[in-house]
Design a protein around this motif. Sequence first.
Motif, PDB file in Angstrom:
ATOM      1  N   GLY A  47       0.812  -1.205   0.000  1.00  0.00           N
ATOM      2  CA  GLY A  47       0.000   0.000   0.000  1.00  0.00           C
ATOM      3  C   GLY A  47       0.845   1.255   0.000  1.00  0.00           C
ATOM      4  N   ALA A  70      -7.621   7.504  -1.502  1.00  0.00           N
ATOM      5  CA  ALA A  70      -7.867   6.306  -0.686  1.00  0.00           C
ATOM      6  C   ALA A  70      -8.935   5.419  -1.309  1.00  0.00           C
ATOM      7  CB  ALA A  70      -8.269   6.716   0.723  1.00  0.00           C
ATOM      8  N   LYS A  71      -9.947   6.033  -1.913  1.00  0.00           N
ATOM      9  CA  LYS A  71     -10.986   5.237  -2.574  1.00  0.00           C
ATOM     10  C   LYS A  71     -10.405   4.483  -3.769  1.00  0.00           C
ATOM     11  CE  LYS A  71     -14.912   7.904  -1.011  1.00  0.00           C
ATOM     12  NZ  LYS A  71     -16.033   8.797  -1.339  1.00  0.00           N
ATOM     13  N   SER A  74      -8.397   1.610  -2.265  1.00  0.00           N
ATOM     14  CA  SER A  74      -9.200   0.540  -1.650  1.00  0.00           C
ATOM     15  C   SER A  74      -9.790  -0.398  -2.693  1.00  0.00           C
ATOM     16  CB  SER A  74     -10.297   1.134  -0.766  1.00  0.00           C
ATOM     17  OG  SER A  74     -11.283   1.768  -1.543  1.00  0.00           O
ATOM     18  N   GLU A  77      -7.547  -3.038  -3.174  1.00  0.00           N
ATOM     19  CA  GLU A  77      -7.340  -3.773  -1.923  1.00  0.00           C
ATOM     20  C   GLU A  77      -5.958  -3.533  -1.319  1.00  0.00           C
ATOM     21  OE1 GLU A  77      -8.566  -7.829  -2.450  1.00  0.00           O
ATOM     22  OE2 GLU A  77     -10.572  -7.236  -3.076  1.00  0.00           O
ATOM     23  N   LYS A  78      -5.508  -2.292  -1.389  1.00  0.00           N
ATOM     24  CA  LYS A  78      -4.252  -1.881  -0.755  1.00  0.00           C
ATOM     25  C   LYS A  78      -4.588  -1.011   0.457  1.00  0.00           C
ATOM     26  CE  LYS A  78      -1.939  -3.797  -4.060  1.00  0.00           C
ATOM     27  NZ  LYS A  78      -1.521  -5.160  -3.869  1.00  0.00           N
ATOM     28  N   ARG A  79      -3.604  -0.764   1.293  1.00  0.00           N
ATOM     29  CA  ARG A  79      -3.817   0.009   2.517  1.00  0.00           C
ATOM     30  C   ARG A  79      -3.094   1.348   2.457  1.00  0.00           C
ATOM     31  NH1 ARG A  79      -2.505  -5.209   6.021  1.00  0.00           N
ATOM     32  NH2 ARG A  79      -4.550  -6.171   5.977  1.00  0.00           N
ATOM     33  N   SER A 124     -15.810   3.767   7.821  1.00  0.00           N
ATOM     34  CA  SER A 124     -15.307   3.314   6.521  1.00  0.00           C
ATOM     35  C   SER A 124     -15.274   4.509   5.582  1.00  0.00           C
ATOM     36  CB  SER A 124     -16.208   2.222   5.956  1.00  0.00           C
ATOM     37  OG  SER A 124     -17.437   2.778   5.531  1.00  0.00           O
TER      38      SER A 124
END
Length: 128
Positions: A47, A70-71, A74, A77-79, A124
């Motif tokens: 990420g 960030a969206k 996500s 599927e990374k942080r 979230s």
Amino acid sequence: MAQKKASMAINTKANYIVISFTGDLEYGVIEDIKKDLQALKLETKLGYIIDMQKVMNIDSTGFGMIVNFAKMVSVKEKRIAIIVVDDFIRNLFAISQCDKIFPISKSEEEAKQIIQNGWSSELSLNEY
């Protein structure tokens, strides 16, 4: 009054990418940075660490830029973890409630542990 400026630097590490911001992440200052951030290829194992150690100020436009990034992250599927050392900037994260959706750390090492091990947010991205 000095003209406000902002810049972004990208440092690719073995398992993650550090995105360092400098200056004022504010409306009228970050348009080019927003475009560059949206154009990033999301090729990393774990990420992203967003380094805010050299940020002087951030407004809702700056927070929006980070949330939109960030969206994008996500979906892959990374942080993300964010480094904030300045009390003023940390307080702005609390006021905006961004500290409820992003893990805030004080160092790159701490941020790296967060993106490796995960973090439970109070909100979230979709609830924000």
